[in-house]
Structures are given as C-alpha cells and as structure tokens.
Write a protein that holds these residues in place. Sequence first.
Motif, PDB file in Angstrom:
ATOM      1  N   TRP A  45      -4.078  10.101   0.749  1.00  0.00           N
ATOM      2  CA  TRP A  45      -4.564   9.195   1.935  1.00  0.00           C
ATOM      3  C   TRP A  45      -4.893   9.994   3.070  1.00  0.00           C
ATOM      4  O   TRP A  45      -5.871   9.992   3.582  1.00  0.00           O
ATOM      5  CB  TRP A  45      -3.326   8.283   2.256  1.00  0.00           C
ATOM      6  CG  TRP A  45      -4.119   7.652   3.209  1.00  0.00           C
ATOM      7  CD1 TRP A  45      -4.762   6.181   3.165  1.00  0.00           C
ATOM      8  CD2 TRP A  45      -4.016   7.501   4.951  1.00  0.00           C
ATOM      9  NE1 TRP A  45      -5.013   5.788   4.587  1.00  0.00           N
ATOM     10  CE2 TRP A  45      -4.674   6.379   5.447  1.00  0.00           C
ATOM     11  CE3 TRP A  45      -3.401   8.459   5.566  1.00  0.00           C
ATOM     12  CZ2 TRP A  45      -4.714   6.259   6.795  1.00  0.00           C
ATOM     13  CZ3 TRP A  45      -2.994   8.278   6.800  1.00  0.00           C
ATOM     14  CH2 TRP A  45      -3.924   7.245   7.516  1.00  0.00           C
ATOM     15  N   GLN A  46      -4.185  10.875   3.543  1.00  0.00           N
ATOM     16  CA  GLN A  46      -4.723  11.985   4.979  1.00  0.00           C
ATOM     17  C   GLN A  46      -5.699  12.711   4.589  1.00  0.00           C
ATOM     18  O   GLN A  46      -6.153  13.252   5.651  1.00  0.00           O
ATOM     19  CB  GLN A  46      -3.273  12.253   5.420  1.00  0.00           C
ATOM     20  CG  GLN A  46      -2.494  13.552   4.537  1.00  0.00           C
ATOM     21  CD  GLN A  46      -1.612  14.534   5.331  1.00  0.00           C
ATOM     22  OE1 GLN A  46      -1.638  14.390   6.444  1.00  0.00           O
ATOM     23  NE2 GLN A  46      -0.833  15.177   4.319  1.00  0.00           N
ATOM     24  N   SER A  89      -9.727   6.901   0.096  1.00  0.00           N
ATOM     25  CA  SER A  89      -8.491   6.013  -0.409  1.00  0.00           C
ATOM     26  C   SER A  89      -8.808   4.536  -0.275  1.00  0.00           C
ATOM     27  O   SER A  89      -8.524   3.663  -1.191  1.00  0.00           O
ATOM     28  CB  SER A  89      -7.224   6.539   0.120  1.00  0.00           C
ATOM     29  OG  SER A  89      -6.188   5.835  -0.545  1.00  0.00           O
ATOM     30  N   GLU A  90      -9.105   4.319   0.936  1.00  0.00           N
ATOM     31  CA  GLU A  90      -9.296   2.817   1.422  1.00  0.00           C
ATOM     32  C   GLU A  90     -10.621   2.060   0.509  1.00  0.00           C
ATOM     33  O   GLU A  90     -10.333   0.978   0.237  1.00  0.00           O
ATOM     34  CB  GLU A  90      -9.184   2.630   2.594  1.00  0.00           C
ATOM     35  CG  GLU A  90      -7.620   2.949   3.431  1.00  0.00           C
ATOM     36  CD  GLU A  90      -7.693   2.585   4.717  1.00  0.00           C
ATOM     37  OE1 GLU A  90      -8.246   1.996   5.398  1.00  0.00           O
ATOM     38  OE2 GLU A  90      -6.819   3.684   5.435  1.00  0.00           O
ATOM     39  N   LEU A  91     -11.618   2.947   0.505  1.00  0.00           N
ATOM     40  CA  LEU A  91     -12.699   2.245   0.087  1.00  0.00           C
ATOM     41  C   LEU A  91     -12.324   2.169  -1.607  1.00  0.00           C
ATOM     42  O   LEU A  91     -12.775   1.322  -2.294  1.00  0.00           O
ATOM     43  CB  LEU A  91     -13.980   3.303   0.169  1.00  0.00           C
ATOM     44  CG  LEU A  91     -15.086   2.911  -0.471  1.00  0.00           C
ATOM     45  CD1 LEU A  91     -15.684   1.520   0.142  1.00  0.00           C
ATOM     46  CD2 LEU A  91     -16.434   3.934  -0.293  1.00  0.00           C
ATOM     47  N   GLU A  92     -11.607   3.244  -2.084  1.00  0.00           N
ATOM     48  CA  GLU A  92     -11.422   3.076  -4.103  1.00  0.00           C
ATOM     49  C   GLU A  92     -10.583   1.653  -3.807  1.00  0.00           C
ATOM     50  O   GLU A  92     -11.054   1.104  -4.920  1.00  0.00           O
ATOM     51  CB  GLU A  92     -10.666   4.492  -4.221  1.00  0.00           C
ATOM     52  CG  GLU A  92     -10.228   4.366  -5.462  1.00  0.00           C
ATOM     53  CD  GLU A  92      -9.881   5.430  -6.175  1.00  0.00           C
ATOM     54  OE1 GLU A  92      -9.189   5.998  -7.019  1.00  0.00           O
ATOM     55  OE2 GLU A  92     -10.162   6.537  -5.527  1.00  0.00           O
ATOM     56  N   ALA A  93      -9.526   1.516  -2.868  1.00  0.00           N
ATOM     57  CA  ALA A  93      -8.928   0.192  -3.244  1.00  0.00           C
ATOM     58  C   ALA A  93      -9.828  -0.977  -2.973  1.00  0.00           C
ATOM     59  O   ALA A  93      -9.594  -1.796  -3.860  1.00  0.00           O
ATOM     60  CB  ALA A  93      -7.815   0.167  -2.188  1.00  0.00           C
ATOM     61  N   ARG A  94     -10.509  -1.095  -2.174  1.00  0.00           N
ATOM     62  CA  ARG A  94     -11.546  -2.224  -1.804  1.00  0.00           C
ATOM     63  C   ARG A  94     -12.380  -2.310  -2.812  1.00  0.00           C
ATOM     64  O   ARG A  94     -12.699  -3.416  -3.639  1.00  0.00           O
ATOM     65  CB  ARG A  94     -11.952  -2.099  -0.586  1.00  0.00           C
ATOM     66  CG  ARG A  94     -12.983  -3.298  -0.381  1.00  0.00           C
ATOM     67  CD  ARG A  94     -12.355  -4.546  -0.223  1.00  0.00           C
ATOM     68  NE  ARG A  94     -11.554  -4.871   1.127  1.00  0.00           N
ATOM     69  CZ  ARG A  94     -10.467  -5.697   1.277  1.00  0.00           C
ATOM     70  NH1 ARG A  94     -10.206  -6.347   0.043  1.00  0.00           N
ATOM     71  NH2 ARG A  94      -9.967  -5.811   2.228  1.00  0.00           N
ATOM     72  N   GLY A 113       3.829   3.160  -0.106  1.00  0.00           N
ATOM     73  CA  GLY A 113       4.799   2.394  -0.480  1.00  0.00           C
ATOM     74  C   GLY A 113       5.632   2.174   0.739  1.00  0.00           C
ATOM     75  O   GLY A 113       6.384   0.988   0.706  1.00  0.00           O
ATOM     76  N   GLU A 114       5.448   2.604   1.840  1.00  0.00           N
ATOM     77  CA  GLU A 114       6.136   2.665   3.116  1.00  0.00           C
ATOM     78  C   GLU A 114       5.406   1.947   4.108  1.00  0.00           C
ATOM     79  O   GLU A 114       5.820   1.497   4.966  1.00  0.00           O
ATOM     80  CB  GLU A 114       7.057   3.734   3.408  1.00  0.00           C
ATOM     81  CG  GLU A 114       8.165   4.170   2.267  1.00  0.00           C
ATOM     82  CD  GLU A 114       8.784   5.597   2.913  1.00  0.00           C
ATOM     83  OE1 GLU A 114       8.548   5.977   3.752  1.00  0.00           O
ATOM     84  OE2 GLU A 114       9.659   5.967   1.995  1.00  0.00           O
ATOM     85  N   THR A 115       4.090   2.595   4.140  1.00  0.00           N
ATOM     86  CA  THR A 115       3.157   2.166   4.984  1.00  0.00           C
ATOM     87  C   THR A 115       2.268   1.498   4.568  1.00  0.00           C
ATOM     88  O   THR A 115       1.317   2.070   3.595  1.00  0.00           O
ATOM     89  CB  THR A 115       2.517   3.664   5.777  1.00  0.00           C
ATOM     90  OG1 THR A 115       3.658   4.442   6.116  1.00  0.00           O
ATOM     91  CG2 THR A 115       1.737   3.368   6.912  1.00  0.00           C
ATOM     92  N   PRO A 116       1.746   0.390   5.087  1.00  0.00           N
ATOM     93  CA  PRO A 116       0.717  -0.586   4.592  1.00  0.00           C
ATOM     94  C   PRO A 116      -0.721   0.216   4.524  1.00  0.00           C
ATOM     95  O   PRO A 116      -0.881   0.666   5.630  1.00  0.00           O
ATOM     96  CB  PRO A 116       0.677  -1.760   5.475  1.00  0.00           C
ATOM     97  CG  PRO A 116       2.018  -1.928   5.962  1.00  0.00           C
ATOM     98  CD  PRO A 116       2.623  -0.502   6.100  1.00  0.00           C
TER      99      PRO A 116
END
Length: 487
Positions: free
Chosen positions: A105-106, A112-117, A334-337
């Motif tokens: 993610w970093q 990472s967030e585009l892949e999820a969406r 898993g620890e940070t949304p």
Amino acid sequence: MDKDALRHWLHKASDWSADYLESVSERPVRAQGEPGSIYAALPEAPPAEGEPMEAIFKDLDALIMPGMTHWQHPRFFAYFPANSSPPSLVAEYVTAAMAAQCMLWQTAPAASELEARVLEWLRQMIGLPQDFAGVIQDSATSATFAAILTAREKVTGFTGNTKGLCGQAPLRIYASAQTHTSIDKAVRMAGIGSDNLVKVPNGSGPYYAMDTEALEALIEADKEAGLQPAAIVACLGGTSIGACDDIEAVAAVAARHGIFLHVDAAWAGSAMICPEFRDLMRGAELADSFVFNPHKWLFTNFDCTAHYVKDPRALTDTLGMRPPFLRTLGREEGETPGVTDYNEWSVPLGRRFRALKLWFVIRSYGVEALRTKIRNHVAWAQGLAKTIGAAADFEVVTEPILALFTFRYRPRFLKDASDETIDALNARLVERINDDGRIYVTQTTHEGRFAIRFQVGQTSTTARDVEIAWEVIRELAGASKGGIGAS
C-alpha cells in the motif's frame, strides 16, 4: 535521452501505434516468416555505443513487424483473444511512464485502493455477491496456482508451507477433463503431483459438463483408500470447446465433503457482464475461489486477471511473507482500514499497476457498450455456426457455447473416407488457412477426432470480418471442386 527528445519519441511512438492499429487489418494475421529468420537477422553481439532512435524504429518496422502475429487483427479467430482497446492502450502508456512497483500500500497507495474499487465494480458487473474480495493477478495460471496452494494449506491445517507434504496422506485434486492445462501445472508446482490430479469425465449434454455422479464416486473411493480430497476445479468456458460445468451441482458435492471449490472462468467470465448468460455461472456464489481474465474478452490488454476469493485471510496466510523491510509501519494490513498489501495475495512480490487500464476501459466504454460488444460476438459466432451447419461439405462438431464452436470440412466426394483421412484433410486445411494470412484459426480434438476451433472476440471485429472468414474457409477448402481434398 533528454526531455525534449523524450517528448518527440513518445509522440512518434503514439503515432506509430495509431498507424499500426489503423492498418493492422491489411497485414497477414499470423506471422509468415520461416523459423529462425528474425534471430538470424539480428546482430550476434549488443552495440558497444548507443544507437539513434531513428535506426531502432527503422529496424522495428523492417525486422520485428514481419515476424509478429497480430492479436489485434479483426480477423484473429484463433485461441482466445488477448484483446486490447484504445483506452487500455492509453492507460498502459501512463502506467509505463510512472513505472510504479505496487507491492505494498505505501509504495503506491492509489494503485492499491483503485485495485480494490475496480475489482468491486467488476464483481458487480459479473454478478458475484459482495462476500468475494478480489485481486488482480498476472494470469489465470497464477490465480489457479494460488487457489490450489490455498486449498492445500487449508486441508493440511496450514502445515504444508512449514512441514511440507511428507508423511501426509496424498492430496487429491479433481477437475473436469475439459479444464485447461494450467490446472495440471498448478498441481505440479504445488507439490501435489500430477498423479493426484483426477480428471472427471464429461457428459454429452449441450455444455459437456462434468459428471457429478462420477465426481462423487471418485471422491468416495479416494477417501476409502486413505487419500485426502483437497480441491475441485470447475470449468466455465473450457479452452477446447467452451465446456461449462454445472457449478451448482459441483458445489453441492464440494459442500458434502468439505472440499475447496475453485471456478476457472478464464475466458467465459467476461461474458457474465451480460445477465442473459449468467445461467452458465449459476452456483458460482458457492465457490471458494473464482477467476477470469479481462485480458481475454473485456478489451483490457494482457496481463490482467481478476481473482476473487471468499476467505482472503486463507490466501494471505498461504502466500504472505512479512520481513521487516516490507512492513508498513503504523499501517499494517488488517489493522488499518483501507490498507491492503496486495503482494501477499499473489505469488510474485513485484506488482504492476494493472488496475489503471481496467479503470480506463470501464469508464471509457461504460458497462452497456461492453455488453453490446460481447453480445455481438456471440451472435456473429452463432450465425456462422448455423451457416456452416447448413453447408453441404462441412459439419459443426460442437455447437456454439457463447462465441466458440468447432467444425470440420467433410466433402461429399469423401463421404466414405476414414476418420483418419478426414482428420488429415482438416489439418491441411488449417495450415492452408493460416499460411494464407487473411484469417487465423486453431484446432483441437473432440472425442478423439480433429476439429477446427473458431471464436469471435477481438475488439475491432465486425460482422463483415466473420463473413470474410467463411468466404476464406470455403475458398481454401475448395468445397465445390474437391480442392484441398484432391491434393
């Protein structure tokens, strides 16, 4: 290369690309050169000094292009398509410019967030329920390998990675006889052994589905023999003839025996964006893992595979490694949304920014236009199959499943010929078609006999291109005169 030169050559590359796509239909579909000719034309040693880009582009046209098979040709009817599209191409240029390594993610939060969406969009588009989470893999082979590894770990209590498989009861994997050889490869690489891949016979119904009674009997026999069933792989759109298993019935068997179920929908999964085709995937919501390739039939250039899982933790516990240098301090998955380290979902550590091209494609076309393209491909393939089935010197071997069917040339003057003679005749016809260059097809065997595969799926294919294919096939078969059969 300075910035001005970079700008110049990027413009040159974009013009070259646009010109190529505009003229690709004028080229032979399959490369026409002799084996080894490109290799022999290239220098034996690398240049000691840099060469001008003009010379490199000149050699691209003179040396490389004659040896390319043109997957973006509108009359590419071979294999399954690896179809691109203009928005996908533009996104790939941008991706190459950023050259991001999207392993954590970093290292690329937007990636990472585009892949999820985007994978949530895609899940909705094909009708999978929201309890599936997705990741983009490089290919269905890698996704299936990840699924088999996960099944191995679940059935061994996650000791396969630590203690190995020695001393375990042999694991067994069950798959339709119509599944792709990527299943065989995954079973080998997972250390399960090809002898423990059980190919289940297929029925003779319209979709050549796995015989679930035979599947259950094989599982029961293995359990009685002290073997350990680990996974079932169901097929949705097999490579040979498009076979589709009854996923709902297979899932019922898997549930009765507590066996991991993976669905391989590499090609046909893209067609599930059309609601009218979703009867073929009924029961997929019961699977543990589901894979399909937008790079096969959703106009997104290779490589881009959508892999969905019910239990992401099982996947990451199987594949994930967290050495200190790969930790995202203060923001652990898993620890940070919102934090997902997708390298733990895949076999490779390194990851390209594949989600960008899928985002460009879906936004540029919109779902309805993508559906229209796939519906056209299916209609055109089914129309050609009807035409071939009505022709006196041809026969349809397997009826269309979506946009894939098989046929053979069986001229009237050879009506008493042996199967071996007809097989050889059709093999020569495939060679003649592909050497001709106007269209490109491939072959398979069905029930032990040679058949010619035909699929429609290339981005720029039109109804006229399919008509031309039939004209070429008839011409080169010489159906009215004996032609190839008399040679």
